[in-house]
Every structure is written in C-alpha cells, then in structure tokens.
Write an enzyme that holds these catalytic residues in place. Structure first.
Site, PDB file in Angstrom:
ATOM      1  N   CYS A 237       5.561   3.500  -6.958  1.00  0.00           N
ATOM      2  CA  CYS A 237       4.495   2.560  -6.579  1.00  0.00           C
ATOM      3  C   CYS A 237       3.290   2.617  -7.519  1.00  0.00           C
ATOM      4  O   CYS A 237       2.768   1.580  -7.936  1.00  0.00           O
ATOM      5  CB  CYS A 237       4.034   2.829  -5.156  1.00  0.00           C
ATOM      6  SG  CYS A 237       5.367   2.783  -3.964  1.00  0.00           S
TER       7      CYS A 237
ATOM      8  N   ARG B 235       8.465  -4.130   6.643  1.00  0.00           N
ATOM      9  CA  ARG B 235       7.369  -4.938   6.128  1.00  0.00           C
ATOM     10  C   ARG B 235       7.563  -6.414   6.452  1.00  0.00           C
ATOM     11  O   ARG B 235       8.665  -6.914   6.469  1.00  0.00           O
ATOM     12  CB  ARG B 235       7.256  -4.771   4.604  1.00  0.00           C
ATOM     13  CG  ARG B 235       6.790  -3.404   4.217  1.00  0.00           C
ATOM     14  CD  ARG B 235       6.814  -3.218   2.722  1.00  0.00           C
ATOM     15  NE  ARG B 235       8.175  -3.198   2.216  1.00  0.00           N
ATOM     16  CZ  ARG B 235       8.480  -2.948   0.933  1.00  0.00           C
ATOM     17  NH1 ARG B 235       7.515  -2.725   0.063  1.00  0.00           N
ATOM     18  NH2 ARG B 235       9.733  -2.941   0.536  1.00  0.00           N
TER      19      ARG B 235
ATOM     20  N   GLU C 248       0.822  -1.211   0.000  1.00  0.00           N
ATOM     21  CA  GLU C 248       0.000   0.000   0.000  1.00  0.00           C
ATOM     22  C   GLU C 248       0.862   1.270   0.000  1.00  0.00           C
ATOM     23  O   GLU C 248       1.822   1.385   0.768  1.00  0.00           O
ATOM     24  CB  GLU C 248      -0.833  -0.061   1.275  1.00  0.00           C
ATOM     25  CG  GLU C 248      -1.452   1.218   1.729  1.00  0.00           C
ATOM     26  CD  GLU C 248      -2.265   1.009   3.011  1.00  0.00           C
ATOM     27  OE1 GLU C 248      -1.768   0.403   3.978  1.00  0.00           O
ATOM     28  OE2 GLU C 248      -3.416   1.450   3.025  1.00  0.00           O
TER      29      GLU C 248
ATOM     30  N   THR D 253      16.618   7.945   1.009  1.00  0.00           N
ATOM     31  CA  THR D 253      15.529   7.175   1.629  1.00  0.00           C
ATOM     32  C   THR D 253      16.001   6.438   2.884  1.00  0.00           C
ATOM     33  O   THR D 253      15.308   6.415   3.905  1.00  0.00           O
ATOM     34  CB  THR D 253      15.002   6.108   0.632  1.00  0.00           C
ATOM     35  OG1 THR D 253      15.046   6.651  -0.680  1.00  0.00           O
ATOM     36  CG2 THR D 253      13.603   5.686   0.962  1.00  0.00           C
TER      37      THR D 253
ATOM     38  N   SER E 211       8.649  -8.521  -9.456  1.00  0.00           N
ATOM     39  CA  SER E 211       9.306  -7.716  -8.424  1.00  0.00           C
ATOM     40  C   SER E 211      10.756  -7.445  -8.791  1.00  0.00           C
ATOM     41  O   SER E 211      11.353  -8.172  -9.568  1.00  0.00           O
ATOM     42  CB  SER E 211       9.285  -8.479  -7.093  1.00  0.00           C
ATOM     43  OG  SER E 211       9.933  -7.741  -6.085  1.00  0.00           O
TER      44      SER E 211
ATOM     45  N   ASP F 128      13.187  -1.021   6.315  1.00  0.00           N
ATOM     46  CA  ASP F 128      12.071  -1.788   5.753  1.00  0.00           C
ATOM     47  C   ASP F 128      11.456  -2.614   6.872  1.00  0.00           C
ATOM     48  O   ASP F 128      12.070  -3.558   7.361  1.00  0.00           O
ATOM     49  CB  ASP F 128      12.550  -2.684   4.606  1.00  0.00           C
ATOM     50  CG  ASP F 128      11.393  -3.178   3.752  1.00  0.00           C
ATOM     51  OD1 ASP F 128      10.264  -3.309   4.289  1.00  0.00           O
ATOM     52  OD2 ASP F 128      11.604  -3.433   2.561  1.00  0.00           O
TER      53      ASP F 128
END
Ligand SMILES: [Zn+2]
Length: 212
Positions: free
Chosen positions: A70, A131, A56, A117, A152, A129
């Site tokens: 994204c 996730r 998301e 980033t 990916s 990260d």
C-alpha cells in the site's frame, strides 16, 4: 447499499503543497457520515484523467510497512498524478480491506502461523474484501470525473465503479516491485483475488530502505 447515486458532501477546496508537488485537496463526508475521505487533484493535459482509489492502510501508508504494497502504491500513484494530472481518492474506513485495524492485526497474527491473506480472514469469520466503492463513485461524480483511467490492478474496483455509473476507459498498471516481505501477499492477490499481477512474481527489489 447499491444506491446508484450515493450522497457525499464535499468541503472547501484548499491548496495542499506536498513533497510530491501541489495538490488541490478536498474532504468528503459519505451520506451516513461514517467516514471522512480525501481527494487530492493535480492538473494535467490528458483528455481522460488518471484516478487512483487508495484504501487507507495505516501500517503501509504511514509507517512504510512491507507486509503489503500500500505505501509504495500510494507513493507511485501520487507521483504519476503529479506527472500526468488526475485525482487520488484516499478512502477511509477501508483499513484491512474493510475489516478494520484490529482485525487486520489479528489476520497478520494468523498469517505468521502459516495462513495466507484469504485463509486468515476466513479463519476470523470475516469477508476477504469488505470494501464498498459507493462513496468513491459519488465523489468522482461530484468532481465531474465520470470517465477515467484507473490506476489499479484490482478488477473489483473497476466492476464496482461501472455499477455506480463511472466509465473506466483504461486500467493503468499500478506497477509496484515485489519484495521478500510482500511476495506471498502479492501471490495471494494474484492467485486467489484475480489481481492483474505478473505470472512470474519474484523479488525485484533488493532489501534496502524505502526509496523516498
Ligand atoms: Zn496495506
């Protein structure tokens, strides 16, 4: 956290006609009930279905932000899945690589002051990260997708899926053009997060509106 069989609960399968074509859509609750995910499936002839795990991203997916890729990756993935058959999992709770919308905007602010980033997250004391793909693996298993072709460029997704018992037989490039606005973001992904992106990243897309 590394439960090999994460529990997910699937809702009814409904038809979802979209501008990309028709999908079979299903909502999923993860075991803790913390996030509601969505799967979109299109039929196809390939022996091994194409799968995209899409995290998301409100700014990119809904508003077409060029600060990241994204929105364009989502657009590309839905087109490919319509063409070849497969499934897209839209993973909620993955905003800003798992740090949430507010922290993502805080990181953007630090990036405007010069951080990349990775540095921005480090300055905020947040993981680069955060996730987790346990729920994603659980959904794939529930859908009978334990052998997939993964759309990916992120090696972490393949590693995590393997750990949860999903066999990735091929990684298919997500092939999204770089832009002036996302060039540094993509270079950081390639150089500091091991993403499989071209060594000679440069602006390939003229500065014009979105293609759709
Ligand atoms: Zn994004």
């Amino acid at each position: 956290m590394t439960d090999p069989n994460p529990a997910v609960e699937g809702g009814p399968v409904v038809q979802l006609p979209t501008r990309y074509g028709d999908f079979a859509a299903q909502a999923w609750l993860d075991s803790a009930g913390r996030a509601e995910h969505l799967s979109l499936t299109a039929p196809g002839g390939a022996a091994v279905p194409l799968v995209r795990l899409h995290s998301e991203c409100l700014t990119g997916d809904v508003f077409g932000s060029y600060r990241c890729d994204c929105g364009e990756q989502l657009d590309y993935a839905l087109r490919q899945i319509q063409r070849q058959g497969g499934t897209l999992l839209y993973l909620r709770g993955h905003e800003g690589r798992g740090i949430g919308l507010m922290n993502k905007m805080r990181a953007y602010s630090l990036q405007e002051a010069g951080a990349d980033t990775v540095e921005a997250n480090e300055q905020l004391g947040l993981p680069v990260d955060a996730r987790d793909y346990a729920a994603a693996a659980g959904i794939l298993k529930s859908l009978g997708l334990d052998r997939i072709r993964l759309l990916s460029s992120n090696p972490l997704k393949q590693e995590q899926l393997s750990r949860y018992g999903i066999t990735v037989v091929e990684v298919v490039s997500a092939g999204v053009p770089s832009r002036r606005e996302n060039l540094r973001y993509l270079q950081t992904k390639r150089d500091r997060m091991n993403h499989a992106l071209a060594a000679d990243l440069h602006v390939t897309t003229p500065l014009e509106g979105p293609t759709s």
